[in-house]
Design a protein around this motif. Structure first.
Motif, PDB file in Angstrom:
ATOM      1  N   ALA A 137     -11.478   7.423-144.103  1.00 57.38           N
ATOM      2  CA  ALA A 137     -12.726   7.834-142.871  1.00 57.38           C
ATOM      3  C   ALA A 137     -13.887   7.777-143.517  1.00 57.38           C
ATOM      4  N   SER A 138     -14.701   7.108-142.874  1.00 54.68           N
ATOM      5  CA  SER A 138     -16.277   7.101-143.301  1.00 54.68           C
ATOM      6  C   SER A 138     -16.684   8.423-143.198  1.00 54.68           C
ATOM      7  N   ARG A 139     -18.020   8.745-143.508  1.00 50.37           N
ATOM      8  CA  ARG A 139     -18.759   9.927-143.011  1.00 50.37           C
ATOM      9  C   ARG A 139     -18.915   9.994-141.598  1.00 50.37           C
ATOM     10  N   ALA A 140     -19.320   8.829-141.174  1.00 51.31           N
ATOM     11  CA  ALA A 140     -19.624   8.590-139.712  1.00 51.31           C
ATOM     12  C   ALA A 140     -18.467   8.962-138.864  1.00 51.31           C
ATOM     13  N   ALA A 141     -17.288   8.601-139.296  1.00 49.81           N
ATOM     14  CA  ALA A 141     -16.090   8.678-138.618  1.00 49.81           C
ATOM     15  C   ALA A 141     -15.607  10.262-138.553  1.00 49.81           C
ATOM     16  N   VAL A 142     -15.940  10.786-139.574  1.00 47.25           N
ATOM     17  CA  VAL A 142     -15.793  12.229-139.502  1.00 47.25           C
ATOM     18  C   VAL A 142     -16.695  13.034-138.911  1.00 47.25           C
ATOM     19  N   ARG A 143     -17.908  12.705-138.918  1.00 45.02           N
ATOM     20  CA  ARG A 143     -18.964  13.432-137.945  1.00 45.02           C
ATOM     21  C   ARG A 143     -18.530  13.066-136.323  1.00 45.02           C
ATOM     22  N   LEU A 144     -18.354  11.916-136.203  1.00 44.06           N
ATOM     23  CA  LEU A 144     -17.982  11.389-134.701  1.00 44.06           C
ATOM     24  C   LEU A 144     -16.768  12.463-134.356  1.00 44.06           C
ATOM     25  N   GLN A 145     -15.787  12.402-135.255  1.00 43.28           N
ATOM     26  CA  GLN A 145     -14.680  13.398-134.890  1.00 43.28           C
ATOM     27  C   GLN A 145     -15.138  14.579-134.327  1.00 43.28           C
ATOM     28  N   PHE A 146     -15.895  15.387-135.080  1.00 41.50           N
ATOM     29  CA  PHE A 146     -16.166  16.907-135.112  1.00 41.50           C
ATOM     30  C   PHE A 146     -17.202  16.838-133.585  1.00 41.50           C
ATOM     31  N   LEU A 147     -18.093  15.771-133.605  1.00 37.90           N
ATOM     32  CA  LEU A 147     -18.999  15.901-132.547  1.00 37.90           C
ATOM     33  C   LEU A 147     -18.230  15.817-130.974  1.00 37.90           C
ATOM     34  N   LEU A 148     -17.215  14.784-131.378  1.00 41.14           N
ATOM     35  CA  LEU A 148     -16.384  14.686-129.997  1.00 41.14           C
ATOM     36  C   LEU A 148     -15.680  15.928-129.423  1.00 41.14           C
ATOM     37  N   GLU A 149     -15.190  16.694-130.600  1.00 48.24           N
ATOM     38  CA  GLU A 149     -14.530  17.880-130.178  1.00 48.24           C
ATOM     39  C   GLU A 149     -15.570  18.894-129.493  1.00 48.24           C
ATOM     40  N   ALA A 150     -16.789  18.944-130.150  1.00 47.99           N
ATOM     41  CA  ALA A 150     -17.974  19.762-129.477  1.00 47.99           C
ATOM     42  C   ALA A 150     -18.137  19.451-128.425  1.00 47.99           C
ATOM     43  N   LEU A 151     -18.472  18.112-128.028  1.00 46.80           N
ATOM     44  CA  LEU A 151     -18.777  17.410-126.660  1.00 46.80           C
ATOM     45  C   LEU A 151     -17.569  17.790-125.710  1.00 46.80           C
ATOM     46  N   MET A 152     -16.400  17.706-126.086  1.00 45.41           N
ATOM     47  CA  MET A 152     -15.273  17.936-125.239  1.00 45.41           C
ATOM     48  C   MET A 152     -15.331  19.293-124.814  1.00 45.41           C
ATOM     49  N   LEU A 153     -15.320  20.135-125.848  1.00 39.03           N
ATOM     50  CA  LEU A 153     -15.509  21.784-125.541  1.00 39.03           C
ATOM     51  C   LEU A 153     -16.641  21.895-124.277  1.00 39.03           C
ATOM     52  N   SER A 154     -17.895  21.284-124.438  1.00 44.66           N
ATOM     53  CA  SER A 154     -18.924  21.649-123.695  1.00 44.66           C
ATOM     54  C   SER A 154     -18.727  21.017-122.158  1.00 44.66           C
ATOM     55  N   LEU A 155     -18.149  19.790-122.242  1.00 46.83           N
ATOM     56  CA  LEU A 155     -18.269  19.140-121.211  1.00 46.83           C
ATOM     57  C   LEU A 155     -16.881  19.671-120.159  1.00 46.83           C
ATOM     58  N   ILE A 156     -15.771  19.958-120.971  1.00 47.23           N
ATOM     59  CA  ILE A 156     -14.741  20.808-119.915  1.00 47.23           C
ATOM     60  C   ILE A 156     -15.241  22.001-119.614  1.00 47.23           C
ATOM     61  N   GLY A 157     -15.831  22.578-120.401  1.00 44.79           N
ATOM     62  CA  GLY A 157     -16.377  23.945-119.967  1.00 44.79           C
ATOM     63  C   GLY A 157     -17.325  23.809-118.674  1.00 44.79           C
ATOM     64  N   CYS A 158     -18.363  22.638-118.829  1.00 43.02           N
ATOM     65  CA  CYS A 158     -19.147  22.410-117.724  1.00 43.02           C
ATOM     66  C   CYS A 158     -18.506  22.076-116.555  1.00 43.02           C
ATOM     67  N   GLY A 159     -17.318  21.182-116.600  1.00 42.02           N
ATOM     68  CA  GLY A 159     -16.582  20.745-115.529  1.00 42.02           C
ATOM     69  C   GLY A 159     -16.253  22.107-114.879  1.00 42.02           C
TER      70      GLY A 159
END
Ligand SMILES: Nc1ncnc2c1ncn2[C@@H]1O[C@H](COP(=O)(O)OP(=O)(O)OP(=O)(O)O)[C@@H](O)[C@H]1O
Ligand SMILES: [Mg+2]
Lengths: 241, 405
Positions: free
Chosen positions: B322-344
């Protein structure tokens, strides 16, 4: 022809509260394509340190490590990740599977990072599982598998992107003799059938005996480098001439 | 790859269900607050706009009586109240389309067995023109009927409903202060006014009739208000000045005397109201946004914990490529998912609350697609903003150190 990998006077220092500790004192080893070799040595001699450097998980404090002629110090983070992804397969003593993922997903994971399409990588992961004798357990979580089965999943994963080099740090250490022999046979087959270069760290003379070359490390120095003679296997050998 | 990473992010959240849900709660409350506040603000604004729309455009209202500062009123016989001829004079001013004098008395209206306390307005046909008010059924009274003091009446919808229910009021009689009026028209519905008063609760009769029969001061020809329709918005200010000058002259006020009338520019008032209400709804939304930020900090907090807990997982992923970019993306996606589901969920909760609140205060709250879009956009930004640091921390780990943890 350039060696697959070449370590040139590699030094590794670990910094700790008590000052720096030198784990490798200048190791020079080179490995040709297609070799099948073992690294031996007492506990704490620096075998894992060496393997981590070869596997591009860690970097030398001093000296050079060349992979296929390229000094790894000149590679970017992205290039190193790429190398770990499809150039080198690593099998760890503690398996290091991701507990939340199924056996199939664990094997497929390196292919996720190399961008293989889903259908293709699942088919390939399934084939790899079958090749290590676990074709019937793709959906099992690591926690639902025995130690030997987990280690075989780890081996399958290390092969996902057809690496040229397979590194195994005490792959049989956690296994009983019989499963140990099975895993070893798997490595042998890979080496002979596919020409994969295999480097195994082991304490087990039986395992080392099955290889073509033994490198003995002691106190961070190469102590012996040659064929698996009894003296080399049991640690009585003198420094190779 | 993104699909796989989304699936992985989802399973990571599921693996820590309770924690994920609690983290989302911050976002849910924040988004619900913003949606609710925007809905209430929007509802208030809409109501104001509807009231304005029902007012007639470019309207000036001249009312009798000066401000009562000092408790001093103009003396008797000095022309302290407005008179019908004031309206006639105003109507002749430049840029004035029409000027309608009117008076209004509260009275009990009786029709057969039904009776209802309402307001009886006496005015002229121009009153309907100036106020942009038309009949739904029947007709308004004519100038001739007005001058003759005819006993005819035009009913607002509420009054008609209270007095006649489902029956057709046209041609029926209504008694006001003992005098019978023939109902000749039913006005269209106008809804609520600024103060929430029901503008359909009214009976309009000819001014002459009202002054003579209901108010009893015909000889003074004194009226309460003159509604003035002005040709254009630009003419409002000059016409206001003209009316001031005209009435001061007609009322023989000396320089220094207080006005015994007031001219109100409704357009100016409504402009102020519109600005005020949009400021209020912005303020409400800003207050809601604070809770959104708090929700975002909650996400950052949990993501930091998550990165620490999963250091080994990160090490394993890096070890297999996994590249650093991929690791970052993974955690960003989790944060994004938390915020967007919360938003919904927050949008759903906020909408529900807005409907409840609307029912409670009695006006329509308004959850607009705009508000929902904003909520999602802000939540996504919050997810990325507050997820960035934890994700970068994860990506910065050295593979070997992460593996050793
Ligand atoms: N992160 C570290 N920080 C400080 N010292 C370390 C670190 N990792 C290893 N060492 C030291 O470096 C030396 C070599 O360690 P290494 O893990 O390479 O040994 P090994 O040969 O693999 O031993 P074993 O057979 O027990 O696995 C040991 O003395 C160890 O204490
Ligand atoms: Mg070791």
């Amino acid at each position: 022809m350039t060696a697959l990998l070449a370590l040139d006077a590699v030094v590794k220092d670990y910094a700790s509260e008590a000052g720096t500790f030198r784990a490798l004192h200048g190791v020079t080893v080179s490995v040709e394509k297609g070799e099948f070799m073992a690294i031996m040595g007492p506990s704490g001699s620096g075998k894992s340190t060496l393997m981590n450097i070869i596997g591009c998980l860690d970097t030398p404090t001093d000296g050079h490590y060349r992979f296929e002629g390229t000094d790894t110090a000149t590679l970017s983070e992205g290039q190193l990740a790429r190398l770990r992804n499809d150039g080198i397969g690593f099998v760890f003593q503690q398996f290091n599977l991701l507990p939340r993922l199924s056996a199939l997903a664990n094997v497929a994971l390196p292919m996720v990072y190399s961008g293989v399409p889903r259908a293709e990588r699942e088919a390939r992961a399934q084939a790899l599982l079958a090749s290590v004798g676990l074709g019937d357990k793709p959906k099992s979580r690591p926690s639902q598998l025995s130690g030997g089965q987990q280690q075989r999943v780890a081996v399958a994963r290390s092969l996902a992107n057809n690496p040229e080099l397979l590194l195994a740090d005490e792959p049989t250490g956690a296994l009983d003799t019989k499963t140990g022999i099975e895993v070893l046979a798997l490595f042998r087959a890979l080496n002979e059938d596919k020409g994969v270069t295999v480097v195994i760290v082991t304490h087990d003379p039986e395992v080392a005996k099955a290889t073509n070359r033994v490198v003995r490390i002691q106190d961070g120095l190469v102590f012996y480098d040659g064929p698996p003679t009894d003296a080399a296997l049991f640690g009585h050998a003198e420094v190779a001439a | 790859m993104i699909a796989t990473m989304l699936a992985e992010a989802w399973s990571a959240l599921i693996a820590n269900r309770l924690r994920s849900a609690l983290t989302m709660l911050g976002m849910i409350i924040g988004v619900a607050a913003v949606i609710l506040m925007l809905a209430i603000g929007g509802g208030v604004q809409k109501q104001v706009q509807e009231s304005i729309a029902g007012l007639g455009s470019n309207l000036l209202i001249v009312t009798a009586g000066s401000g009562r500062q000092g408790g001093i009123f103009g003396g008797a016989g000095t022309g302290a109240s407005l008179r019908i001829d004031d309206a006639d004079a105003i109507a002749r001013l430049d840029n004035v389309v029409a000027a309608a004098p009117s008076t209004s008395v509260p009275a009990q209206a009786v029709a057969g067995p039904a009776n209802w306390a309402t307001n009886v307005t006496g005015s002229v046909p121009a009153y309907f023109l100036v106020n942009e008010w038309t009949v739904e059924d029947g007709r308004i009274f004519t100038d001739r009927e007005e001058r003759a003091g005819a006993r005819v009446a035009v009913l607002g919808q509420t009054t008609a409903d209270k007095l006649f229910g489902a029956n057709d009021p046209l041609g029926q009689m209504v008694r006001i202060k003992g005098i019978s009026f023939t109902i000749i028209g039913l006005l269209e519905k106008r809804g609520q006014g600024f103060g929430g008063q029901d503008r359909d609760d009214v009976i309009v009769v000819p001014l002459t009739t009202a002054l003579r029969l209901l108010q009893g001061n015909f000889f003074r020809r004194s009226i309460r208000t003159i509604s003035v329709s002005v040709a254009s918005a630009e003419a409002l200010d000059p016409v206001t000045d003209d009316i001031n000058a005209l009435l001061r002259r007609k009322h023989r006020l000396r320089p220094g005397d207080q006005d015994d009338f007031q001219v109100a520019n409704l357009t100016a008032i409504t402009d102020t109201l519109t600005t005020t209400t949009s400021a209020i709804s912005l303020l409400l939304a800003a207050i809601g946004s604070i809770s959104l930020v708090v929700g975002g900090i909650g996400i950052m907090n949990i993501m930091l914990v998550s990165v620490t807990e999963r250091t080994r997982e990160i090490g394993i992923r890096m070890a297999i490529g996994a590249s650093r970019a991929a690791v970052r993306l993974q955690f960003l996606l989790e944060a994004l998912m938390l915020s967007l589901i919360g938003c919904g969920v927050g949008v759903a909760v906020g909408t529900g609350l807005a409907m409840l609140a609307g029912g409670a205060v009695g006006f329509a709250t308004d959850v607009t697609p705009f508000a929902v879009t904003i909520a999602f956009a802000v939540s996504a930004s919050i997810g990325i903003f507050f997820g960035w640091w934890p994700a970068t921390r994860a990506a910065k780990l050295s593979p070997i150190e992460a593996l050793r943890s």
